[in-house]
Design an enzyme around this catalytic site. Structure first.
Site, PDB file in Angstrom:
ATOM      1  N   ILE A   1     -22.067 -41.996  28.090  1.00 20.74           N
ATOM      2  CA  ILE A   1     -23.098 -41.771  29.102  1.00 20.74           C
ATOM      3  C   ILE A   1     -24.175 -40.845  28.557  1.00 20.74           C
ATOM      4  CG2 ILE A   1     -23.554 -40.705  31.347  1.00 20.74           C
ATOM      5  CD1 ILE A   1     -20.943 -41.893  32.345  1.00 20.74           C
TER       6      ILE A   1
ATOM      7  N   ARG B   1     -17.332 -31.560  23.140  1.00 22.44           N
ATOM      8  CA  ARG B   1     -16.151 -30.720  22.933  1.00 22.44           C
ATOM      9  C   ARG B   1     -16.008 -30.309  21.471  1.00 22.44           C
ATOM     10  NH1 ARG B   1     -10.642 -33.435  24.623  1.00 22.44           N
ATOM     11  NH2 ARG B   1     -11.390 -34.851  23.012  1.00 22.44           N
TER      12      ARG B   1
ATOM     13  N   HIS C   1     -23.834 -38.667  44.992  1.00 24.18           N
ATOM     14  CA  HIS C   1     -22.964 -39.274  43.988  1.00 24.18           C
ATOM     15  C   HIS C   1     -23.301 -40.761  43.824  1.00 24.18           C
ATOM     16  CE1 HIS C   1     -18.795 -38.710  41.934  1.00 24.18           C
ATOM     17  NE2 HIS C   1     -19.575 -39.527  41.232  1.00 24.18           N
TER      18      HIS C   1
END
Length: 313
Positions: A148, A169, A275
């Site tokens: 994404i 990460r 959302h």
């Protein structure tokens, strides 16, 4: 025992499903379509509360695959301890990239150019002129550079940005440039005019955007959250936007849905969408393609796509 596949889309609407399993429709209703113990491939209902999606898991003693139709898996994680060892959990990588990236760009442009103010002025019959910031020549930081995040950068490319920085990460190299580890955030945040959150919700990212994170953002910066609400400390965000130092565009919130009386609704400089990143006309065809591919792989004993983890001791 039958080999059942539970689908949240009517099986008759999905062309190309392989022969063999019995396909059953279940979209989170009170009644199960059959004995959960006979289900071997479970597709979790989309856009339902976590309690709905995990409800049949304790009884699914024969299940081999749990497939989400979302990019995140946080809504099914509470049910994973009920599963036997060896169950494969797969997400919906490839389904939501286009829709989420589109909304991300819409939120950025609407916030920078003041579109919500224009809509309110239109309701009043007021011609609201003035000088507004552009996206061109800005620096953007994408926090969470998976599929994404990369799709968001695809759509940002024509906008003549000054720079794009990427954080995930763990650091790595890409054709577009380096992806920095989370440890680089303190040095990257002060340089970004727009900070986009597209990271999964994990124990590492829960509360990642806290008072310290927000305090390092430059004056006038825009925070865009298309990840998960709990990635952001809501109280810390309220403090910052009320001061007028930063603005925010939020497709996800904590809590969610946002209660009518919640102060985020009326906080200055905050644009909220409900959302809406994934549920668009682009969802169904991509979801069907993913399910057909996964189920053909499953029936033919081929490696599945998008495996996130395998349960086990």
């Amino acid at each position: 025992m039958t080999a059942d596949v539970w689908l949240p889309l009517p099986p008759e609407d999905i062309e190309g499903l392989p022969e063999g399993p019995r396909y059953l429709f279940w979209d989170g209703g009170e009644e199960f379509p059959a004995d959960p113990g006979d289900c071997v491939f479970y597709v979790v209902p989309y856009m339902k509360p976590s309690t709905v999606g995990v409800r049949p898991l304790p009884a699914m003693g024969a299940v081999q695959v749990v497939q989400t139709l979302s990019a995140g898996i946080d809504h099914v994680e509470p049910g994973l301890p009920h599963l036997r060892a060896g169950v494969r959990l797969c997400n919906a990588r490839g389904v939501h990239e286009a829709s989420t990236a589109e909304l991300t760009l819409a939120l950025i442009l609407a916030s920078l150019r003041g579109v919500p103010d224009f809509v309110r002025a239109q309701d009043r019959g007021e011609w609201l002129g003035g000088f507004r910031p552009a996206l061109a020549d800005r620096g953007v930081l994408i926090v969470g550079y998976g599929s994404i995040g990369a799709a968001i950068e695809d759509r940002l490319e024509p906008f003549e940005l000054a720079r794009v920085a990427r954080v995930a990460r763990s650091g790595r190299a890409t054709a577009r440039g380096p992806v920095h580890p989370f440890t680089a955030l303190p040095s990257l945040l002060p340089e970004a005019d727009v900070v986009i959150l597209s990271t999964p919700l994990t124990e590492t990212t829960r509360g990642l955007v806290d008072a310290g994170f927000l305090g390092r953002m430059k004056d006038g910066a825009l925070l865009v959250n298309v990840a998960r609400g709990p990635v952001v400390d809501t109280n810390a965000l309220l403090t910052q936007v009320r001061s007028g130092r930063i603005t925010a565009a939020l497709d996800v919130t904590d809590p969610e849905p946002l209660p009518p009386e919640h102060p985020l609704w009326r906080a200055p400089g905050v644009l909220i969408s409900p959302h809406a990143g994934g549920p668009t006309s682009a969802f169904a065809p991509r979801a069907r393609r993913l399910l057909v591919d996964q189920l053909n792989r499953f029936v033919n004993r081929e490696p599945l796509r998008n495996m996130i983890l395998t349960t086990g001791p």
